[in-house]
Each structure stands twice: as C-alpha cells, then as structure tokens.
Scaffold this active site. Structure first.
Site, PDB file in Angstrom:
ATOM      1  N   CYS A   1       0.816  -1.225   0.000  1.00  0.00           N
ATOM      2  CA  CYS A   1       0.000   0.000   0.000  1.00  0.00           C
ATOM      3  C   CYS A   1       0.844   1.268   0.000  1.00  0.00           C
ATOM      4  CB  CYS A   1      -0.949  -0.001   1.192  1.00  0.00           C
ATOM      5  SG  CYS A   1      -1.945  -1.485   1.283  1.00  0.00           S
TER       6      CYS A   1
ATOM      7  N   HIS B   1      -3.396   6.927   3.303  1.00  0.00           N
ATOM      8  CA  HIS B   1      -3.820   5.676   2.670  1.00  0.00           C
ATOM      9  C   HIS B   1      -5.147   5.255   3.300  1.00  0.00           C
ATOM     10  CE1 HIS B   1      -4.188   1.663   1.343  1.00  0.00           C
ATOM     11  NE2 HIS B   1      -3.758   1.108   2.461  1.00  0.00           N
TER      12      HIS B   1
ATOM     13  N   ASN C   1     -10.316  -0.587   0.916  1.00  0.00           N
ATOM     14  CA  ASN C   1      -8.866  -0.392   0.828  1.00  0.00           C
ATOM     15  C   ASN C   1      -8.395  -0.891  -0.543  1.00  0.00           C
ATOM     16  OD1 ASN C   1      -6.085  -0.670   0.942  1.00  0.00           O
ATOM     17  ND2 ASN C   1      -6.044  -1.585   2.988  1.00  0.00           N
TER      18      ASN C   1
HETATM   19  N1  ACO Z   1     -17.768  -9.426  10.860  1.00  0.00           N
HETATM   20  C1  ACO Z   1     -18.122  -9.692  12.121  1.00  0.00           C
HETATM   21  N2  ACO Z   1     -17.235  -9.987  13.087  1.00  0.00           N
HETATM   22  C2  ACO Z   1     -15.927  -9.969  12.752  1.00  0.00           C
HETATM   23  C3  ACO Z   1     -15.495  -9.688  11.457  1.00  0.00           C
HETATM   24  C4  ACO Z   1     -16.475  -9.418  10.481  1.00  0.00           C
HETATM   25  N3  ACO Z   1     -16.151  -9.132   9.208  1.00  0.00           N
HETATM   26  N4  ACO Z   1     -14.139  -9.749  11.428  1.00  0.00           N
HETATM   27  C5  ACO Z   1     -13.735 -10.041  12.667  1.00  0.00           C
HETATM   28  N5  ACO Z   1     -14.813 -10.196  13.467  1.00  0.00           N
HETATM   29  C6  ACO Z   1     -14.838 -10.505  14.899  1.00  0.00           C
HETATM   30  C7  ACO Z   1     -13.567 -11.170  15.355  1.00  0.00           C
HETATM   31  O1  ACO Z   1     -13.643 -12.566  15.094  1.00  0.00           O
HETATM   32  C8  ACO Z   1     -13.546 -10.857  16.827  1.00  0.00           C
HETATM   33  O2  ACO Z   1     -14.403 -11.762  17.499  1.00  0.00           O
HETATM   34  P1  ACO Z   1     -13.981 -12.387  18.926  1.00  0.00           P
HETATM   35  O3  ACO Z   1     -13.801 -11.205  19.817  1.00  0.00           O
HETATM   36  O4  ACO Z   1     -15.130 -13.250  19.228  1.00  0.00           O
HETATM   37  O5  ACO Z   1     -12.707 -13.113  18.635  1.00  0.00           O
HETATM   38  C9  ACO Z   1     -14.213  -9.477  16.899  1.00  0.00           C
HETATM   39  O6  ACO Z   1     -14.915  -9.306  15.661  1.00  0.00           O
HETATM   40  C10 ACO Z   1     -13.235  -8.326  17.099  1.00  0.00           C
HETATM   41  O7  ACO Z   1     -12.133  -8.527  16.211  1.00  0.00           O
HETATM   42  P2  ACO Z   1     -10.919  -7.527  16.176  1.00  0.00           P
HETATM   43  O8  ACO Z   1      -9.891  -8.103  15.261  1.00  0.00           O
HETATM   44  O9  ACO Z   1     -10.510  -7.145  17.531  1.00  0.00           O
HETATM   45  O10 ACO Z   1     -11.591  -6.247  15.510  1.00  0.00           O
HETATM   46  P3  ACO Z   1     -10.972  -4.827  15.280  1.00  0.00           P
HETATM   47  O11 ACO Z   1     -11.774  -3.801  15.931  1.00  0.00           O
HETATM   48  O12 ACO Z   1      -9.475  -4.812  15.489  1.00  0.00           O
HETATM   49  O13 ACO Z   1     -11.200  -4.643  13.692  1.00  0.00           O
HETATM   50  C11 ACO Z   1     -10.014  -4.782  11.625  1.00  0.00           C
HETATM   51  C12 ACO Z   1     -10.609  -5.538  12.802  1.00  0.00           C
HETATM   52  C13 ACO Z   1     -11.136  -4.037  10.933  1.00  0.00           C
HETATM   53  C14 ACO Z   1      -9.361  -5.764  10.683  1.00  0.00           C
HETATM   54  C15 ACO Z   1      -8.962  -3.754  12.165  1.00  0.00           C
HETATM   55  O14 ACO Z   1      -8.095  -4.391  13.063  1.00  0.00           O
HETATM   56  C16 ACO Z   1      -8.157  -3.123  11.069  1.00  0.00           C
HETATM   57  O15 ACO Z   1      -8.676  -2.428  10.221  1.00  0.00           O
HETATM   58  N6  ACO Z   1      -6.813  -3.302  11.089  1.00  0.00           N
HETATM   59  C17 ACO Z   1      -5.964  -2.739  10.066  1.00  0.00           C
HETATM   60  C18 ACO Z   1      -5.995  -3.596   8.837  1.00  0.00           C
HETATM   61  C19 ACO Z   1      -5.367  -2.944   7.646  1.00  0.00           C
HETATM   62  O16 ACO Z   1      -5.344  -1.749   7.511  1.00  0.00           O
HETATM   63  N7  ACO Z   1      -4.857  -3.774   6.729  1.00  0.00           N
HETATM   64  C20 ACO Z   1      -4.346  -3.339   5.470  1.00  0.00           C
HETATM   65  C21 ACO Z   1      -2.967  -2.842   5.549  1.00  0.00           C
HETATM   66  S1  ACO Z   1      -2.410  -2.239   4.044  1.00  0.00           S
HETATM   67  C22 ACO Z   1      -1.710  -3.472   3.059  1.00  0.00           C
HETATM   68  O17 ACO Z   1      -0.532  -3.418   2.794  1.00  0.00           O
HETATM   69  C23 ACO Z   1      -2.508  -4.570   2.524  1.00  0.00           C
END
Ligand code: ACO
Length: 317
Positions: free
Chosen positions: A120, A245, A275
């Site tokens: 990214c 980004h 994204n």
């Molecule tokens: N729908 C419903 N529930 C979900 C989903 C979903 N799509 N995805 C995860 N959950 C659940 C999890 O299983 C977890 O359940 P549990 O507590 O029973 O285990 C709960 O929701 C909370 O999960 P978290 O991972 O703590 O959620 P968080 O608030 O951190 O959000 C997310 C997750 C959206 C992925 C966030 O961490 C994020 O955006 N991180 C950055 C990711 C990113 O930017 N990646 C790209 C980088 S750029 C590149 O180079 C590709």
C-alpha cells in the site's frame, strides 16, 4: 543532466485519472458470503462498498486510468519518459503491468517502464522514484499509476480480511517543477503482520494481524506527518489536504484527532472503495482534481502497508 533540471525538486501534476471495475460489492453482498453485517463492517472500518473485478484486471484498470489522465492533460504521449505501475496484485509475474500499459496506450518504446512493489506504500514510493528518474530523463513527463486487484489475494471465506479490500486504479501525470517537495520513507522488515506467499506457496491469500497493523498504521502516519512538517518548517494549518492511505476510517480518525479543528482536512473516501492498496491515494487525488481542489494546493500524503513499509510526501501541487 543539465544544471537547470537539478533545481527542479518538486512536481507539477498535469492531470489525474481513475478506473474502477464495473461491478461493486456492498456490505450487504458480503453478508451473504461470510458471517458479518453491514453495521459491524461500517462501525469498525467506515466501509460500505468496494469494487471487484470481473472482466477487468490490473493491466486494464491501469491503462484506463492512464488514458484518462493523458487525455485530460492534452500532452503528447510520446513525451512520457518514465512509467511506473505500483502494484502487488499484477496479472502476470512478468511482463510488468507497466509494459502492458505502454503497449495498450501506444506509448513510445523509448520509455523507462516498470512495476514497483511496496504494497500500500507503493504509490508514494513510485512518485518519488519517478521524480528522481525524471531529473535525468530526456523526456519531460512521468506517468505513475497505482493499480490493484486485491480481490485476487483475498480469501472470501475469511471475514477478518475479505471485508476490507477493493479493486481499482488511479494515474497521475506530472512533470518537474520548482515547487516545494519533501519526502520520507521507512521499512521495518516485518513479514508477520501482513504476508502472502510467493509462487508455489500454499499461502495464496492475505494473512493479516489486524490489531497489530492498526496500531502500526496510526504510529507510522503520525511519525510521517511530524517529520514532514519538521522538514518543511510548515504547520498542519498550512496544509490544504492530508491524504492518508485509505485502509480504515478509524485509523485515519485516530491520527486526525491529534489535530483538533483540522480533522476535515483529512480526506476520506473509504466508504465507497474500501482499501484499494496502492490505488487508494491516486483515487483520492483524482476526486480532488475533479472538483478543482488539487492543483495549486499543498498536500501531505502518507501511506503504509506490508513490509512493514511507510512514508509520505509533502508537496505543492
Ligand atoms: N464481521 C463480524 N465480526 C468480525 C469480522 C467481520 N467481518 N471480522 C472479525 N470479526 C470478529 C472477530 O472474530 C472478533 O471476534 P472475537 O472477539 O469473538 O474473537 C471481533 O470481531 C473483534 O475482532 P478484532 O480483530 O478485535 O476487531 P478490530 O476492531 O481490530 O477490527 C479490523 C478488525 C477491521 C481488521 C482492524 O483491526 C483493522 O482495520 N486493522 C488494520 C488492517 C489494515 O489496515 N490492513 C491493510 C494494511 S495495508 C496493506 O498493505 C494490505
């Protein structure tokens, strides 16, 4: 390289284009594919919709975005000396997407033309690389494209990742100028937080530690903003647009909250595209240009991604 060229440290954007696949994928569509909900996705990420390729691919999206930029600019395409496509989801291992764009658009064969892989962060790295190469080029224009089909690299049974990503492309055509330009880039050499295996690997889909990437992203963009302001001697009040980004609205909000009153300068369009990796920043630039709010402004752009890589550019455009 003439002495006159050396003074030209900045860039002047002539035109920007973007291309999105014809088909979109909404949160409601994803509800039918994995155990998730529109509310969960929107609250945690700010995303409602993203696009997904059906007949398109990285090469066709890149060419379409580039064609729009060239046509808008009115330049002679034969005068483009550098063409870089930032991508991590190319159609082929080789030839490069850049070579396919050169062919599709009938550009000169006297062109320095290659892909750049920095996830990214790729688009900003590519702008900086093209700018450096242009200073030693006989032709005045550079075309830098971010084009991605992340949907190829995402497992649509994994709700942790498949909700985040979208496909798309953005292309920027520029020449050198004497305007202000500052940049920083960093790499942490980390494979654990974000990773996909190579050819022949069983790990064909994106593996991500979401919480770790979230924490890293906030710190990384804060560091870039601080360093670029320090380098340039500017205050954030003097910046027209802060273009982060577009990975997660909550990541951007965590950064913008540190600058009370200036939050509206942090551009956000993630709701509509998800994204799009290396394409996210040039898609923002194309939207700003469309409403006449790009050229003549001072922008601070910052990206982060696998690597873990991050960086930014502060420039008068
Ligand atoms: N729908 C419903 N529930 C979900 C989903 C979903 N799509 N995805 C995860 N959950 C659940 C999890 O299983 C977890 O359940 P549990 O507590 O029973 O285990 C709960 O929701 C909370 O999960 P978290 O991972 O703590 O959620 P968080 O608030 O951190 O959000 C997310 C997750 C959206 C992925 C966030 O961490 C994020 O955006 N991180 C950055 C990711 C990113 O930017 N990646 C790209 C980088 S750029 C590149 O180079 C590709």
């Amino acid at each position: 390289m003439g002495c006159m060229m050396n003074k030209q440290k900045g860039i002047r954007i002539l035109a920007v284009g973007r291309a999105l696949p014809g088909k979109s994928l909404s949160n409601r569509d994803l509800e039918k594919m994995v155990d998730t909900s529109d509310d969960w996705i929107y609250e945690r990420t700010g995303i409602r919709n993203r696009y997904r390729c059906s007949i398109e691919d990285v090469n066709t999206l890149a060419a379409a975005a580039a064609k729009e930029a060239i046509e808008k600019s009115g330049i002679d395409p034969g005068e483009i000396g550098v063409l870089i496509v930032a991508t991590s989801s190319g159609k082929y291992v080789f030839p490069s997407a850049a070579a396919m764009v050169q062919k599709e658009l009938g550009l000169s064969e006297r062109i320095l033309c290659f892909d750049l892989s920095a996830a990214c962060s790729g688009f900003l790295y590519a702008i900086n690389a093209a700018r450096g190469l242009l200073r030693d080029s006989k032709k005045p224009y550079a075309l830098v494209i971010g084009s991605e089909q992340l949907s190829r690299l995402v497992d649509y049974t994994d709700r942790n990742t498949c909700i985040l990503f979208g496909d798309g492309a953005g292309a920027v055509l520029f020449r050198l100028s004497e305007k202000e330009f500052y940049h920083v880039s960093f790499t942490e050499g980390n494979k654990e937080a974000l990773y996909i295996g190579g050819i022949g690997s069983d790990i064909r889909y994106l593996q991500m530690n979401g919480r770790e990437v979230f924490r890293f992203a906030v710190k990384a963009m804060e560091r870039v903003i601080e360093e670029l302001l320090m380098q340039s001697g500017k205050r954030l009040e003097e910046i027209d647009h802060v273009i982060c980004h577009q990975a997660n609205a909550r990541i951007i909000q965590s950064v913008s909250r540190k600058h009370p009153g200036l939050e509206p300068r942090f551009y956000m369009n993630i709701e509509r595209y998800g994204n799009t990796s290396a394409a996210s920043i040039p898609i923002v630039l194309s939207e700003l240009e469309e409403v006449g709010r790009l050229q003549g402004t001072t922008c601070l752009m910052t990206g982060f991604g696998a690597g873990l890589s991050y960086g930014g550019i502060l420039a008068e455009l």
